[in-house]
Design a protein around this motif. Structure first.
Motif, PDB file in Angstrom:
ATOM      1  N   ARG A 106      -1.773  11.681  -9.975  1.00 36.36           N
ATOM      2  CA  ARG A 106      -2.352  12.067  -8.673  1.00 36.36           C
ATOM      3  C   ARG A 106      -1.774  11.865  -7.239  1.00 36.36           C
ATOM      4  O   ARG A 106      -3.289  12.533  -6.642  1.00 36.36           O
ATOM      5  CB  ARG A 106      -3.677  10.379  -8.665  1.00 36.36           C
ATOM      6  CG  ARG A 106      -4.417  10.102 -10.085  1.00 36.36           C
ATOM      7  CD  ARG A 106      -4.631   8.779  -9.686  1.00 36.36           C
ATOM      8  NE  ARG A 106      -5.696   8.911  -8.614  1.00 36.36           N
ATOM      9  CZ  ARG A 106      -5.633   7.906  -8.585  1.00 36.36           C
ATOM     10  NH1 ARG A 106      -5.976   6.445  -8.427  1.00 36.36           N
ATOM     11  NH2 ARG A 106      -7.175   7.533  -7.422  1.00 36.36           N
ATOM     12  N   TYR A 107      -0.691  12.119  -7.158  1.00 41.51           N
ATOM     13  CA  TYR A 107       0.118  12.248  -6.174  1.00 41.51           C
ATOM     14  C   TYR A 107       0.977  12.605  -6.269  1.00 41.51           C
ATOM     15  O   TYR A 107       2.147  12.122  -7.266  1.00 41.51           O
ATOM     16  CB  TYR A 107       0.146  11.566  -4.979  1.00 41.51           C
ATOM     17  CG  TYR A 107      -1.521  10.513  -4.657  1.00 41.51           C
ATOM     18  CD1 TYR A 107      -2.143  11.251  -3.291  1.00 41.51           C
ATOM     19  CD2 TYR A 107      -1.909   9.757  -5.300  1.00 41.51           C
ATOM     20  CE1 TYR A 107      -3.609  11.167  -3.110  1.00 41.51           C
ATOM     21  CE2 TYR A 107      -3.679   8.954  -4.750  1.00 41.51           C
ATOM     22  CZ  TYR A 107      -4.651   9.343  -3.704  1.00 41.51           C
ATOM     23  OH  TYR A 107      -5.477   9.155  -3.562  1.00 41.51           O
ATOM     24  N   ARG A 137       1.629  17.033   4.754  1.00 43.22           N
ATOM     25  CA  ARG A 137       0.980  16.671   3.485  1.00 43.22           C
ATOM     26  C   ARG A 137      -0.136  17.791   3.805  1.00 43.22           C
ATOM     27  O   ARG A 137      -0.630  18.548   4.806  1.00 43.22           O
ATOM     28  CB  ARG A 137      -0.479  15.452   4.047  1.00 43.22           C
ATOM     29  CG  ARG A 137      -1.291  15.186   3.070  1.00 43.22           C
ATOM     30  CD  ARG A 137      -2.454  13.995   3.410  1.00 43.22           C
ATOM     31  NE  ARG A 137      -3.386  13.907   2.521  1.00 43.22           N
ATOM     32  CZ  ARG A 137      -4.286  13.245   2.408  1.00 43.22           C
ATOM     33  NH1 ARG A 137      -3.756  12.879   3.386  1.00 43.22           N
ATOM     34  NH2 ARG A 137      -4.929  12.616   1.737  1.00 43.22           N
ATOM     35  N   ARG A 172      -2.851  16.440  -1.731  1.00 43.91           N
ATOM     36  CA  ARG A 172      -2.122  15.335  -2.231  1.00 43.91           C
ATOM     37  C   ARG A 172      -0.729  15.372  -2.136  1.00 43.91           C
ATOM     38  O   ARG A 172      -0.400  14.553  -3.053  1.00 43.91           O
ATOM     39  CB  ARG A 172      -2.691  15.210  -3.831  1.00 43.91           C
ATOM     40  CG  ARG A 172      -4.917  14.606  -3.953  1.00 43.91           C
ATOM     41  CD  ARG A 172      -5.105  14.855  -5.163  1.00 43.91           C
ATOM     42  NE  ARG A 172      -6.340  14.322  -4.912  1.00 43.91           N
ATOM     43  CZ  ARG A 172      -6.788  13.186  -5.721  1.00 43.91           C
ATOM     44  NH1 ARG A 172      -5.895  12.547  -5.836  1.00 43.91           N
ATOM     45  NH2 ARG A 172      -7.768  12.106  -4.977  1.00 43.91           N
ATOM     46  N   LYS A 200       2.232   2.725   1.192  1.00 47.98           N
ATOM     47  CA  LYS A 200       0.802   3.672   1.845  1.00 47.98           C
ATOM     48  C   LYS A 200      -0.140   3.753   0.158  1.00 47.98           C
ATOM     49  O   LYS A 200      -1.015   3.654   0.241  1.00 47.98           O
ATOM     50  CB  LYS A 200       0.659   4.421   2.395  1.00 47.98           C
ATOM     51  CG  LYS A 200       1.005   3.584   4.465  1.00 47.98           C
ATOM     52  CD  LYS A 200       0.804   4.407   4.887  1.00 47.98           C
ATOM     53  CE  LYS A 200       1.140   3.416   5.917  1.00 47.98           C
ATOM     54  NZ  LYS A 200       1.684   4.738   7.207  1.00 47.98           N
ATOM     55  N   VAL A 252      -3.456   2.597  -1.758  1.00 51.60           N
ATOM     56  CA  VAL A 252      -4.329   3.111  -2.157  1.00 51.60           C
ATOM     57  C   VAL A 252      -4.591   3.628  -3.353  1.00 51.60           C
ATOM     58  O   VAL A 252      -5.670   3.172  -4.128  1.00 51.60           O
ATOM     59  CB  VAL A 252      -4.246   4.953  -1.824  1.00 51.60           C
ATOM     60  CG1 VAL A 252      -5.551   6.274  -2.436  1.00 51.60           C
ATOM     61  CG2 VAL A 252      -4.286   4.710  -0.101  1.00 51.60           C
ATOM     62  N   GLY A 295      -7.259   2.353   2.139  1.00 50.64           N
ATOM     63  CA  GLY A 295      -8.413   3.970   2.118  1.00 50.64           C
ATOM     64  C   GLY A 295      -7.536   5.176   2.757  1.00 50.64           C
ATOM     65  O   GLY A 295      -6.856   4.894   2.964  1.00 50.64           O
ATOM     66  N   PRO A 296      -8.241   6.049   2.243  1.00 47.32           N
ATOM     67  CA  PRO A 296      -8.362   7.107   2.583  1.00 47.32           C
ATOM     68  C   PRO A 296      -7.483   7.550   4.151  1.00 47.32           C
ATOM     69  O   PRO A 296      -6.095   8.670   4.629  1.00 47.32           O
ATOM     70  CB  PRO A 296      -9.181   8.064   2.773  1.00 47.32           C
ATOM     71  CG  PRO A 296     -10.484   7.478   2.702  1.00 47.32           C
ATOM     72  CD  PRO A 296     -10.735   6.024   2.516  1.00 47.32           C
ATOM     73  N   LEU A 316      -3.462   7.163   4.370  1.00 50.01           N
ATOM     74  CA  LEU A 316      -2.294   8.280   3.813  1.00 50.01           C
ATOM     75  C   LEU A 316      -2.644   9.398   4.680  1.00 50.01           C
ATOM     76  O   LEU A 316      -1.642   9.510   4.837  1.00 50.01           O
ATOM     77  CB  LEU A 316      -2.569   9.192   2.390  1.00 50.01           C
ATOM     78  CG  LEU A 316      -2.840   7.902   1.139  1.00 50.01           C
ATOM     79  CD1 LEU A 316      -3.195   8.935  -0.191  1.00 50.01           C
ATOM     80  CD2 LEU A 316      -1.989   7.807   0.992  1.00 50.01           C
ATOM     81  N   ASP A 317      -3.528   9.619   5.864  1.00 46.14           N
ATOM     82  CA  ASP A 317      -3.718  10.293   6.976  1.00 46.14           C
ATOM     83  C   ASP A 317      -2.604   9.796   7.858  1.00 46.14           C
ATOM     84  O   ASP A 317      -2.334  10.287   8.446  1.00 46.14           O
ATOM     85  CB  ASP A 317      -4.370  10.278   7.701  1.00 46.14           C
ATOM     86  CG  ASP A 317      -5.753  10.861   6.890  1.00 46.14           C
ATOM     87  OD1 ASP A 317      -6.008  12.066   5.486  1.00 46.14           O
ATOM     88  OD2 ASP A 317      -8.011  11.177   6.409  1.00 46.14           O
ATOM     89  N   ARG A 357      -9.483   2.192   6.390  1.00 49.94           N
ATOM     90  CA  ARG A 357     -10.593   1.970   5.584  1.00 49.94           C
ATOM     91  C   ARG A 357     -11.529   2.770   6.065  1.00 49.94           C
ATOM     92  O   ARG A 357     -12.499   3.699   6.149  1.00 49.94           O
ATOM     93  CB  ARG A 357     -11.047   0.595   4.849  1.00 49.94           C
ATOM     94  CG  ARG A 357     -10.447  -0.169   3.900  1.00 49.94           C
ATOM     95  CD  ARG A 357     -10.530  -1.075   3.403  1.00 49.94           C
ATOM     96  NE  ARG A 357     -10.633  -2.110   1.944  1.00 49.94           N
ATOM     97  CZ  ARG A 357     -10.488  -2.600   2.032  1.00 49.94           C
ATOM     98  NH1 ARG A 357     -12.055  -3.570   2.030  1.00 49.94           N
ATOM     99  NH2 ARG A 357      -9.695  -3.054   0.126  1.00 49.94           N
TER     100      ARG A 357
END
Length: 555
Positions: free
Chosen positions: A192-193, A309, A312, A344, A348, A354-355, A358-359, A544
């Motif tokens: 997934r990542y 980044r 993913r 992190k 997730v 939440g997204p 990762l940001d 989130r």
């Protein structure tokens, strides 16, 4: 030429048919200290990973030699510090720099920093949050790498695959597909990542098209790893590092008879093969070498990736930043990268992050790399000027005076432990003036975004050792004032340990009745009473709704 729908369908079918053995939530490329830390951090939070590395074992070359106090704090959480110290330089050896015209005469100057044992004694006497939970540790880098590989191989949730070479990747809305070469065949791994920890010449970084901003000097160096018990090297005492005016850096790797000697090559100059004549000439003495273990070349440069980044795919360690080895910033910055992205990703994948979490990785870690690049460059200027001044006729008193002015450089614990995530979208920032920052000490504060202070309770328990693997709410109120936050975390499915602490000294250092600490020991929020919007605070900290406005409580 555009690809036909049939070809696209065939590609998707291939990715769906990846063997279950070749699929994991996270693929880590690179099994050096940074890649191993990513995998072990994920495992610490119950997340499985596959780690691939083109080498079939740890490097013979020592590479890094200094694990700073902040890295030791982070690695303590993973149960690594005892093994690191057992393999490292004995704790009674001081962390000293010698500045020499040659080894035929006493040092021009000596920069002194405390040994691990002496620092521990100071830590035992001091409990105001200005010192770390763990002292630094000198260790041969290849031994640290082997320890990381061994721990990964033994970890149930880590699948370490040595001799597997990353070739390329593709991304889609659900994950990453990587092609890896092993024994002459291409294998496909699905995750997934993906986290690229594959070094300065990162194939992962190239695969996702991320550039590197570079500036400053770029120079090729020869580094030789050898054993010598010649007393000429220690006639003026034990040291960690020595620089000579003839352009040689000598590092004691194990505190005994193992050394590396590094010298730069002039532009266009090629290494002549045997480095020992050059080493002897630049030392100024004819030493006996018992064994030449390894010789390598490296290119010094200052670079930071423009992005950390791409979809993913994330970069960590030397894949994301490259420094000269001055100041001990390279691998240590990478270890903190690894912990940051590791917890992190785990959050997730576990559903509570939440997204925005990762940001926040790039928003937190890239500014640290940019700052550390400048600090590395700052010390490199002393490295450069010392031989230059000597070549231009500066006498011994002038050289000693110049170096005395810069002696502060070695005591840089504020750089290693004092960074704050000032612009992170998942920190509940406060209005008002930010606390001071100091070069040579940790400023104890729970200002959001900074590292929480390390203190001992009255019964000698280390507060750091009570922090949970998820979020921890320290409650000094004496009245369970943090209970509404803990209840809201339970409702939202956020792992939070509500830790009531009855210790006035710790409360004074921690500055607030309630302090919310992340898995990486950084403060996410604080206040003297619960916020009006507990869900809003937790949503922000967990990424989130990172743009949701959360007003700080009055002091």
């Amino acid at each position: 030429m555009s690809r036909s729908p049939a070809a696209g369908q065939a590609r998707r079918m291939t990715e769906r048919e990846v063997s279950p053995a070749d699929a994991a939530p996270v693929l880590v490329v690179g099994a050096g200290p940074v890649g191993a830390t990513v995998a072990l951090e994920l495992a610490h939070h119950g997340v499985r990973s596959i780690v691939v590395d083109r080498a079939r074992g740890a490097s013979r070359h020592p590479k890094m030699d200094f694990v700073n106090a902040r890295s030791m704090e982070l690695l303590r959480r993973l149960g690594l510090t005892d093994d690191i110290r057992a393999r490292g330089v004995p704790g009674d050896q001081a962390f000293n720099f010698f500045w020499m015209r040659s080894f035929a005469e006493p040092p021009v100057a000596e920069w002194r920093y405390l040994s691990v044992d002496t620092l521990r004694e100071e830590m035992a006497r001091t409990n105001d949050g200005s010192l770390p939970r763990e002292p630094y540790q000198r260790i041969v880098g290849s031994m640290l790498e082997q320890l990381g590989r061994d721990r990964c191989a033994a970890a149930e949730l880590v699948d370490l695959r040595e001799g597997w070479t990353f070739q390329g990747l593709r991304q889609d809305a659900e994950g990453v597909t990587a092609d890896v070469l092993v024994d002459g065949r291409t294998r496909t791994i699905r995750a997934r990542y993906l986290v690229g920890c594959d070094g300065a010449n990162s194939a992962v970084r190239s695969a996702v098209g991320i550039g590197v901003d570079e500036y400053g000097p770029q120079r090729h160096h020869v580094i030789s790893y050898f054993r010598s018990a010649d007393p000429a090297l220690t006639r003026y005492g034990r040291f960690f590092l020595a620089n000579t005016t003839l352009g040689l850096t000598l590092v004691s790797r194990d505190g005994d008879a193992t050394w590396t000697a590094t010298f730069p090559l002039a532009d266009g100059e090629q290494s002549t093969g045997d480095p020992l004549p050059v080493i002897r000439q630049r030392l100024g003495v004819d030493i006996a070498v018992d064994e030449l273990i390894n010789v390598a070349q490296w290119r010094g440069r200052f670079g930071v990736a423009r992005r950390y980044r791409a979809g993913r795919v994330f970069l960590a360690g030397d894949s994301a930043h490259q420094f000269f080895p001055t100041g001990g910033h390279g691998a240590n910055t990478g270890i903190a990268d690894a912990v940051d992205i590791g917890w992190k990703l785990a959050a997730v994948l576990d559903g509570w992050g939440g997204p925005g979490l990762l940001d926040s990785y790039e928003a937190e870690r890239r500014p640290v790399a940019l700052f550390n690049r400048e600090m590395s460059f700052n010390l490199l200027e002393v490295w450069r000027r010392f031989p230059q001044l000597a070549a231009e006729g500066a006498g011994r008193p002038q050289l000693a005076g110049f170096l005395r002015q810069d002696g502060y450089q070695i005591n840089n614990i504020g750089i290693h432990c004092g960074y704050r995530y000032r612009d992170s979208p998942v920190i509940c920032h406060e209005d008002g003036e930010e606390p001071a920052w100091e070069w040579g000490r940790i400023v104890p504060t729970t200002w959001p975004g900074g590292r929480a202070p390390s203190v001992r309770l009255a019964d000698r328990t280390e507060l750091y050792d009570l922090l949970g693997p998820g979020l921890t709410l320290l409650d000094f109120s004496g009245s369970q004032a943090g209970k509404p936050i803990a209840q809201e975390a339970q409702r939202l499915g956020v792992p939070l340990a509500h830790l009531a602490v009855d210790d006035e000294g710790s409360r004074t250092v921690w500055e607030r009745d309630l302090v919310l600490v992340r898995p990486d020991q950084h403060v996410a929020w604080r206040g003297n009473e619960p916020p009006d919007d507990c869900a809003g605070v937790l949503d922000r900290v967990c990424g989130r709704h990172p743009d949701r406005s959360v007003s700080p409580r009055p002091r």
